[in-house]
Scaffold this motif. Structure first.
Motif, PDB file in Angstrom:
ATOM      1  N   SER A   1       0.821  -1.204   0.000  1.00 46.91           N
ATOM      2  CA  SER A   1       0.000   0.000   0.000  1.00 46.91           C
ATOM      3  C   SER A   1       0.852   1.250   0.000  1.00 46.91           C
ATOM      4  O   SER A   1       1.896   1.325   0.662  1.00 46.91           O
ATOM      5  CB  SER A   1      -0.911   0.004   1.231  1.00 46.91           C
ATOM      6  OG  SER A   1      -1.649   1.196   1.302  1.00 46.91           O
ATOM      7  N   LYS A   2       0.405   2.239  -0.759  1.00 43.52           N
ATOM      8  CA  LYS A   2       1.046   3.557  -0.715  1.00 43.52           C
ATOM      9  C   LYS A   2       0.562   4.340   0.507  1.00 43.52           C
ATOM     10  O   LYS A   2       1.276   5.189   1.040  1.00 43.52           O
ATOM     11  CB  LYS A   2       0.748   4.326  -2.001  1.00 43.52           C
ATOM     12  CG  LYS A   2       1.488   5.649  -2.126  1.00 43.52           C
ATOM     13  CD  LYS A   2       1.234   6.302  -3.474  1.00 43.52           C
ATOM     14  CE  LYS A   2       1.930   7.649  -3.577  1.00 43.52           C
ATOM     15  NZ  LYS A   2       1.695   8.301  -4.889  1.00 43.52           N
ATOM     16  N   ALA A   3      -0.656   4.080   0.942  1.00 41.14           N
ATOM     17  CA  ALA A   3      -1.197   4.728   2.142  1.00 41.14           C
ATOM     18  C   ALA A   3      -0.469   4.223   3.382  1.00 41.14           C
ATOM     19  O   ALA A   3       0.071   3.110   3.391  1.00 41.14           O
ATOM     20  CB  ALA A   3      -2.692   4.458   2.263  1.00 41.14           C
ATOM     21  N   VAL A   4      -0.472   5.033   4.423  1.00 35.30           N
ATOM     22  CA  VAL A   4       0.159   4.651   5.687  1.00 35.30           C
ATOM     23  C   VAL A   4      -0.888   4.711   6.798  1.00 35.30           C
ATOM     24  O   VAL A   4      -1.888   5.437   6.692  1.00 35.30           O
ATOM     25  CB  VAL A   4       1.332   5.595   6.025  1.00 35.30           C
ATOM     26  CG1 VAL A   4       2.404   5.510   4.956  1.00 35.30           C
ATOM     27  CG2 VAL A   4       0.856   7.038   6.206  1.00 35.30           C
ATOM     28  N   PRO A   5      -0.695   3.959   7.875  1.00 38.33           N
ATOM     29  CA  PRO A   5      -1.613   4.086   9.018  1.00 38.33           C
ATOM     30  C   PRO A   5      -1.541   5.509   9.560  1.00 38.33           C
ATOM     31  O   PRO A   5      -0.451   6.049   9.749  1.00 38.33           O
ATOM     32  CB  PRO A   5      -1.068   3.073  10.027  1.00 38.33           C
ATOM     33  CG  PRO A   5      -0.209   2.141   9.237  1.00 38.33           C
ATOM     34  CD  PRO A   5       0.357   2.952   8.124  1.00 38.33           C
TER      35      PRO A   5
ATOM     36  N   GLN B   1      -7.191  11.460  -0.855  1.00 42.12           N
ATOM     37  CA  GLN B   1      -7.472  10.059  -0.567  1.00 42.12           C
ATOM     38  C   GLN B   1      -7.080   9.741   0.865  1.00 42.12           C
ATOM     39  O   GLN B   1      -6.024  10.177   1.335  1.00 42.12           O
ATOM     40  CB  GLN B   1      -6.694   9.135  -1.515  1.00 42.12           C
ATOM     41  CG  GLN B   1      -7.104   9.259  -2.958  1.00 42.12           C
ATOM     42  CD  GLN B   1      -6.329   8.355  -3.887  1.00 42.12           C
ATOM     43  OE1 GLN B   1      -6.034   8.722  -5.016  1.00 42.12           O
ATOM     44  NE2 GLN B   1      -5.987   7.158  -3.413  1.00 42.12           N
ATOM     45  N   ILE B   2      -7.919   8.953   1.533  1.00 42.92           N
ATOM     46  CA  ILE B   2      -7.577   8.535   2.890  1.00 42.92           C
ATOM     47  C   ILE B   2      -6.882   7.180   2.873  1.00 42.92           C
ATOM     48  O   ILE B   2      -6.103   6.851   3.757  1.00 42.92           O
ATOM     49  CB  ILE B   2      -8.822   8.522   3.805  1.00 42.92           C
ATOM     50  CG1 ILE B   2      -8.408   8.377   5.276  1.00 42.92           C
ATOM     51  CG2 ILE B   2      -9.816   7.441   3.386  1.00 42.92           C
ATOM     52  CD1 ILE B   2      -9.522   8.657   6.257  1.00 42.92           C
ATOM     53  N   THR B   3      -7.159   6.351   1.847  1.00 41.01           N
ATOM     54  CA  THR B   3      -6.393   5.127   1.571  1.00 41.01           C
ATOM     55  C   THR B   3      -6.179   5.069   0.066  1.00 41.01           C
ATOM     56  O   THR B   3      -6.541   5.993  -0.665  1.00 41.01           O
ATOM     57  CB  THR B   3      -7.133   3.856   2.049  1.00 41.01           C
ATOM     58  OG1 THR B   3      -8.253   3.612   1.200  1.00 41.01           O
ATOM     59  CG2 THR B   3      -7.595   3.986   3.502  1.00 41.01           C
ATOM     60  N   ASP B   4      -5.629   3.971  -0.412  1.00 44.62           N
ATOM     61  CA  ASP B   4      -5.367   3.842  -1.846  1.00 44.62           C
ATOM     62  C   ASP B   4      -6.650   3.866  -2.669  1.00 44.62           C
ATOM     63  O   ASP B   4      -6.622   4.235  -3.849  1.00 44.62           O
ATOM     64  CB  ASP B   4      -4.624   2.536  -2.125  1.00 44.62           C
ATOM     65  CG  ASP B   4      -3.284   2.493  -1.413  1.00 44.62           C
ATOM     66  OD1 ASP B   4      -2.270   2.843  -2.029  1.00 44.62           O
ATOM     67  OD2 ASP B   4      -3.253   2.105  -0.221  1.00 44.62           O
ATOM     68  N   THR B   5      -7.785   3.476  -2.076  1.00 43.44           N
ATOM     69  CA  THR B   5      -9.026   3.328  -2.840  1.00 43.44           C
ATOM     70  C   THR B   5     -10.199   4.134  -2.285  1.00 43.44           C
ATOM     71  O   THR B   5     -11.264   4.142  -2.895  1.00 43.44           O
ATOM     72  CB  THR B   5      -9.453   1.849  -2.870  1.00 43.44           C
ATOM     73  OG1 THR B   5      -9.583   1.373  -1.519  1.00 43.44           O
ATOM     74  CG2 THR B   5      -8.434   0.993  -3.607  1.00 43.44           C
ATOM     75  N   LEU B   6     -10.016   4.802  -1.142  1.00 41.83           N
ATOM     76  CA  LEU B   6     -11.140   5.436  -0.457  1.00 41.83           C
ATOM     77  C   LEU B   6     -10.905   6.932  -0.247  1.00 41.83           C
ATOM     78  O   LEU B   6      -9.772   7.386  -0.099  1.00 41.83           O
ATOM     79  CB  LEU B   6     -11.385   4.778   0.905  1.00 41.83           C
ATOM     80  CG  LEU B   6     -11.674   3.275   0.898  1.00 41.83           C
ATOM     81  CD1 LEU B   6     -11.712   2.732   2.322  1.00 41.83           C
ATOM     82  CD2 LEU B   6     -12.985   2.968   0.173  1.00 41.83           C
TER      83      LEU B   6
ATOM     84  N   VAL C   1     -11.433   2.552   6.930  1.00 42.59           N
ATOM     85  CA  VAL C   1     -11.460   3.772   7.737  1.00 42.59           C
ATOM     86  C   VAL C   1     -12.293   3.464   8.977  1.00 42.59           C
ATOM     87  O   VAL C   1     -13.415   2.969   8.868  1.00 42.59           O
ATOM     88  CB  VAL C   1     -12.086   4.948   6.964  1.00 42.59           C
ATOM     89  CG1 VAL C   1     -12.141   6.196   7.839  1.00 42.59           C
ATOM     90  CG2 VAL C   1     -11.303   5.218   5.685  1.00 42.59           C
ATOM     91  N   LEU C   2     -11.742   3.725  10.159  1.00 47.69           N
ATOM     92  CA  LEU C   2     -12.406   3.416  11.422  1.00 47.69           C
ATOM     93  C   LEU C   2     -12.714   4.694  12.186  1.00 47.69           C
ATOM     94  O   LEU C   2     -11.912   5.642  12.169  1.00 47.69           O
ATOM     95  CB  LEU C   2     -11.532   2.513  12.299  1.00 47.69           C
ATOM     96  CG  LEU C   2     -11.311   1.057  11.874  1.00 47.69           C
ATOM     97  CD1 LEU C   2     -10.346   0.964  10.699  1.00 47.69           C
ATOM     98  CD2 LEU C   2     -10.781   0.225  13.042  1.00 47.69           C
ATOM     99  N   VAL C   3     -13.855   4.699  12.873  1.00 45.51           N
ATOM    100  CA  VAL C   3     -14.253   5.810  13.737  1.00 45.51           C
ATOM    101  C   VAL C   3     -14.788   5.229  15.042  1.00 45.51           C
ATOM    102  O   VAL C   3     -15.702   4.396  15.021  1.00 45.51           O
ATOM    103  CB  VAL C   3     -15.347   6.690  13.096  1.00 45.51           C
ATOM    104  CG1 VAL C   3     -15.643   7.881  13.997  1.00 45.51           C
ATOM    105  CG2 VAL C   3     -14.946   7.151  11.722  1.00 45.51           C
TER     106      VAL C   3
ATOM    107  N   ALA D   1      -7.033   5.689   9.445  1.00 47.28           N
ATOM    108  CA  ALA D   1      -6.856   5.081   8.128  1.00 47.28           C
ATOM    109  C   ALA D   1      -6.040   3.803   8.277  1.00 47.28           C
ATOM    110  O   ALA D   1      -4.921   3.833   8.796  1.00 47.28           O
ATOM    111  CB  ALA D   1      -6.149   6.051   7.184  1.00 47.28           C
ATOM    112  N   LEU D   2      -6.605   2.688   7.811  1.00 50.05           N
ATOM    113  CA  LEU D   2      -5.942   1.391   7.902  1.00 50.05           C
ATOM    114  C   LEU D   2      -5.655   0.887   6.490  1.00 50.05           C
ATOM    115  O   LEU D   2      -6.566   0.476   5.773  1.00 50.05           O
ATOM    116  CB  LEU D   2      -6.828   0.395   8.649  1.00 50.05           C
ATOM    117  CG  LEU D   2      -6.261  -1.013   8.831  1.00 50.05           C
ATOM    118  CD1 LEU D   2      -5.003  -0.979   9.697  1.00 50.05           C
ATOM    119  CD2 LEU D   2      -7.310  -1.933   9.455  1.00 50.05           C
TER     120      LEU D   2
END
Length: 344
Positions: free
Chosen positions: A33-37, A78-83, A275-277, A307-308
């Motif tokens: 993933s390019k996104a990070v926690p 983007q908050i993740t790679d797809t969201l 994505v968690l809340v 962001a996970l």
């Protein structure tokens, strides 16, 4: 210049590329993933969101939103790679004008009362913890009849739709829709667990567009007494489309979890990003290193957003009391393509 370099240069001039050079990048051994926690503390982001309310109106902005940008996708919304995710503010007396788009959207209410959203001619009042759907290509607007600011999280499949180059949008002729059905109509028709025996209507997106938190919380409280607690995810319920039993939104999986007090979850990873809340209580998410120990810890309090990334090894630890966590992910798309997998 050796023969191979000459060869590569010739390929480049003909807009060709040697697969053997890029194969491992195109087909990796496992997802990367390019996104990070990353965690957004609600108490910190709330201040600039309210400041935006002093600087620009909801009508001027069309949507007064602060986008939650993952550091791995800086500048890309983007908050993740797809969201996609953002925090939206509406103030008393305001209307966020009606429009529609092919991207599917969800609203998860974090703060305040008196706000409402209207979707395809039906209006619903927003309460903290409510999960509200805006299906693809449906007109929707937001307003506020109360006295205090209302804040919710938007979640959309924007990166997915953008990648497919399938995005359209359209403005409505008027700022607010004409209300054609009484409030609660969709929930009354489809939210009881009953359907007409000759029902033939199967919709891609759930016709129930508001899943009230009080009903969801009651279900969690009942099921935790009788259901086994999953050692990786706690008690996790998914929102469903009552006409098909599928996910409530075809591109966005949505769940509500109950994490028991002092619970020690087992390590888990799956290909979907999420994505968690936190709604109630407090949890700690431990991101696991290659040696199987916690390399990074994030403690989430109510209304914090996390962001996970997909395929990130992690585990959840419960706080001093039971906690409730809302999440959305891209699992439905991966499942339909036969790509989703998990590692327990």
């Amino acid at each position: 210049m050796n023969d191979m370099n000459v060869y590569y240069k010739t390929l480049d001039q003909q807009h060709l590329a040697p697969l053997w050079v890029v194969l491992k990048g195109l087909v990796p051994a496992e997802p990367k993933s390019k996104a990070v926690p990353f965690q957004w503390h609600f108490d910190e982001v709330r201040r600039p969101l309210l400041e935006a309310g002093e600087l620009i109106t909801a009508e001027e902005a069309e949507r007064r939103v602060l986008v939650l940008e993952n550091p791995g996708w800086a500048g890309k919304s983007q908050i993740t790679d797809t969201l996609y995710a953002g925090l939206q503010l509406i103030l008393p007396g305001e209307v966020a004008p009606a429009h529609r788009h092919t991207q599917s959207a969800l609203r998860f209410v974090l703060e305040g009362s008196g706000g409402y959203t209207a979707v395809d001619g039906e209006r619903t009042t927003m309460h903290p913890g409510d999960f509200i759907i805006t299906p693809s290509w449906t007109f929707h607007d937001h307003g506020h009849d109360g006295t205090d600011p209302v804040i919710w999280m938007d979640g959309l499949d924007v990166p997915l739709v953008s990648f497919l180059k399938a995005g359209f949008r359209e403005e409505n002729e008027s700022a607010s829709q004409t209300i054609a059905r009484p409030e609660g109509d969709a929930l009354a028709r489809y939210g009881s667990g009953l359907l007409p025996i000759r029902n033939s209507r199967k919709t891609h997106t759930s016709p129930v567009f508001n899943y009230p938190y009080d009903r969801t919380r009651e279900a969690l409280g009942q099921m935790v007494r009788f259901e086994d607690i999953d050692p990786h995810r706690g008690l996790c319920l998914r929102y469903v489309n009552p006409t098909s039993g599928d996910w409530a939104i075809p591109t966005l999986g949505t769940t509500m979890q109950l994490i028991p007090a002092n619970w020690q979850g087992k390590t888990y990873q799956s290909t979907d990003s999420g994505v968690l809340v936190v709604i109630e209580g407090e949890i700690t998410i431990e991101m696991m290193g290659a040696d199987g120990t916690a390399a990074e810890r994030f403690t989430l309090k109510p209304r914090d957003v996390f962001a996970l990334p997909g395929w990130a090894s992690h585990r959840i630890v419960g706080g001093a009391s039971d906690s409730v966590v809302f999440a959305f992910n891209d699992r439905p798309v991966q499942e339909k393509l036969g790509l989703w997998r998990e590692k327990l």
